[in-house]
Write an enzyme that holds these catalytic residues in place. Structure first.
Site, short mmCIF file in Angstrom:
data_model
loop_
_atom_site.label_atom_id
_atom_site.label_comp_id
_atom_site.label_asym_id
_atom_site.label_seq_id
_atom_site.Cartn_x
_atom_site.Cartn_y
_atom_site.Cartn_z
N HIS A 238 -5.29 -1.41 4.32
CA HIS A 238 -6.70 -1.25 4.67
C HIS A 238 -7.56 -1.07 3.40
O HIS A 238 -8.46 -1.86 3.12
CB HIS A 238 -6.90 -0.01 5.54
CG HIS A 238 -6.09 0.04 6.78
ND1 HIS A 238 -6.32 -0.78 7.86
CD2 HIS A 238 -5.06 0.85 7.15
CE1 HIS A 238 -5.47 -0.48 8.83
NE2 HIS A 238 -4.69 0.51 8.42
C1 BDR Z 1 -7.99 4.06 7.47
O1 BDR Z 1 -7.56 5.33 7.95
C2 BDR Z 1 -6.74 5.93 7.00
O2 BDR Z 1 -5.64 6.50 7.60
C3 BDR Z 1 -6.41 4.89 5.98
O3 BDR Z 1 -6.27 5.49 4.70
C4 BDR Z 1 -7.56 3.95 6.04
O4 BDR Z 1 -8.61 4.37 5.20
C5 BDR Z 1 -7.45 2.98 8.38
O5 BDR Z 1 -7.88 3.16 9.69
#
Ligand code: BDR
Ligand code: CA
Length: 308
Positions: free
Chosen positions: A237
Site C-alpha cells: 500500500h
Molecule cells: C493501510 O493501513 C495500514 O495498515 C497500512 O500501513 C496502510 O497504510 C492499508 O489499509
C-alpha cells in the site's frame, strides 16, 4: 529539482518499505522529516519503528512523534496484520536514536511555514490525524502545500470493514478535514494498492540483495499473515505513494469528488468516490485506480539495492 516531502507515517511493514524507498531516492526526494502517528500500532511504537528504519537506512532525517489518538474516536490498531511491534519479520534491533524535539504537528507547521508557496508535498501513510491538526491549528500553511499524496480509502471494498480502508476508518474526521482542505490530493486507495502485490520471485530478489535492508524487507514480506485479508501476498500500500512521486507514468486515475463518511456506523470511514461525476461536485482528489505493478517492483528493487 528534488521534490520537498514530509512523510507522515505509522510503521507498519508497508510503511517501512515506503520509507526505505524514499531513503533510497535522495536524488529525487528532499525528505525533510518523518512525522509519526498512531495507527498500525500505538504512537510510541510507530515512533520507535520510524527510528529503527531510519537507522537501517543510515539516515539522519528527524523523526517527530505525533498524535496519540484520532481526533474523536478511540484508537484502533492493526497488530492482527503487522504483528505486535508493527514490523514483524524485519528482525530489527531497538532504536539507538531519539525522536527530535517538538510534536509532529508543530514540525509540519514549522517546515511548511519556512517553505515557499506551493512547494511541500505531504505524504501521509497512516491515519490523517497529524495533518488535520496542522491544518486546523495553522491554516496559513495550506498555500505552502503543493500536494498531498496519500495512502487511504477504497474505490470498492474496504479492508477494515466492508465499507472502509484502515487509515480512513481509524480517523475519519481527520480525513474529512484533509479532503476538504482545498489543496491537490492524490488518493492511493485499495483499488490500486491491491494490484501492487510483490510476486514470490520479486520478494526473493529483494532478499537476494544480501543487504541488511534486503533481509529486513524479505523477512517482512514472507512472514505469514494470520490476520491477512485474503490477498495473494503483502499488498504494498504505502510504497505506492513514494512510487507515485518517482514514477507517475506507472499509474492511472481520474479526478473525482471524494466524500468521507464520519458517522459511527457501518459506513464509518467509507470514501464515496464519484467516479462517474454523477454529483456534479468539483473534484477534490485525483483517485488512482491502476498501476503497472511488475514494473514498479523492478524499479523499486533497483533503488532498494542501493541501501546497505
Ligand atoms: C493501510 O493501513 C495500514 O495498515 C497500512 O500501513 C496502510 O497504510 C492499508 O489499509
Ligand atoms: Ca501505513
Amino acid at each position: 529539482m528534488r521534490e520537498t516531502i514530509i512523510i507522515d507515517t505509522d510503521p507498519g511493514q508497508d510503511d517501512a518499505v515506503a520509507l526505505l524507498l524514499a531513503f533510497a531516492s535522495r536524488d529525487r526526494l528532499d525528505l525533510r522529516a518523518l512525522t509519526t502517528v498512531a495507527g498500525n500500532v500505538p504512537v510510541a511504537q510507530t515512533t520507535a519503528n520510524a527510528l529503527r528504519i531510519r537507522e537501517l537506512a543510515r539516515a539522519e532525517t528527524p523523526v517527530h512523534r505525533g498524535a496519540e489518538s484520532p481526533l474523536l474516536f478511540p484508537l484502533e490498531t492493526a497488530e492482527f496484520v503487522c504483528g505486535p511491534d508493527g514490523l514483524a519479520g524485519a528482525d530489527l534491533p531497538p532504536p539507538q536514536g531519539e525522536p527530535a524535539p517538538g510534536h509532529a504537528v508543530e514540525a509540519i507547521i514549522a517546515l511548511c511555514r519556512a517553505a515557499p508557496d506551493d512547494s511541500v508535498t505531504l505524504c501521509p501513510l497512516g491515519p490523517l490525524s497529524n495533518l488535520a491538526l496542522a491544518f486546523r491549528l495553522a491554516p496559513d500553511i495550506l498555500p505552502k502545500v503543493k500536494r498531498i499524496v496519500s495512502m487511504g480509502g477504497a474505490l470498492g471494498l474496504g479492508n477494515m470493514t466492508p465499507a472502509a480502508e484502515f487509515n480512513i476508518y481509524v480517523d475519519p474526521h481527520a480525513a474529512a478535514i484533509v479532503y476538504g482542505c482545498g489543496r491537490p490530493i492524490v488518493m492511493m486507495g485499495l483499488g490500486v494498492t491491491h494490484q501492487a502485490l510483490a510476486s514470490h520471485e520479486q520478494v526473493a530478489a529483494i532478499g537476494a540483495l544480501g543487504t541488511a535492508t534486503g533481509k529486513a524487507i524479505h523477512g517482512m514480506l514472507t512472514r505469514p499473515r494470520p490476520g491477512g485479508l485474503g490477498t495473494a501476498g503483502h499488498p504494498m500500500h504505502d510504497p505506492c505513494v513514494i512510487a507515485f512521486l518517482l514514477w507517475p507514468e506507472l499509474f492511472e486515475g481520474r479526478d473525482c469528488f471524494v466524500e468521507v463518511e464520519t458517522s459511527d456506523g457501518s459506513q464509518r470511514g467509507r470514501t464515496t468516490i464519484d467516479w462517474n461525476g454523477r454529483l456534479k461536485r468539483p473534484a477534490n482528489a485525483h483517485v488512482v485506480a491502476g498501476v503497472q505493478a511488475h514494473e514498479l517492483f523492478e524499479r523499486m528493487t533497483q533503488r532498494l539495492a542501493t541501501l546497505a
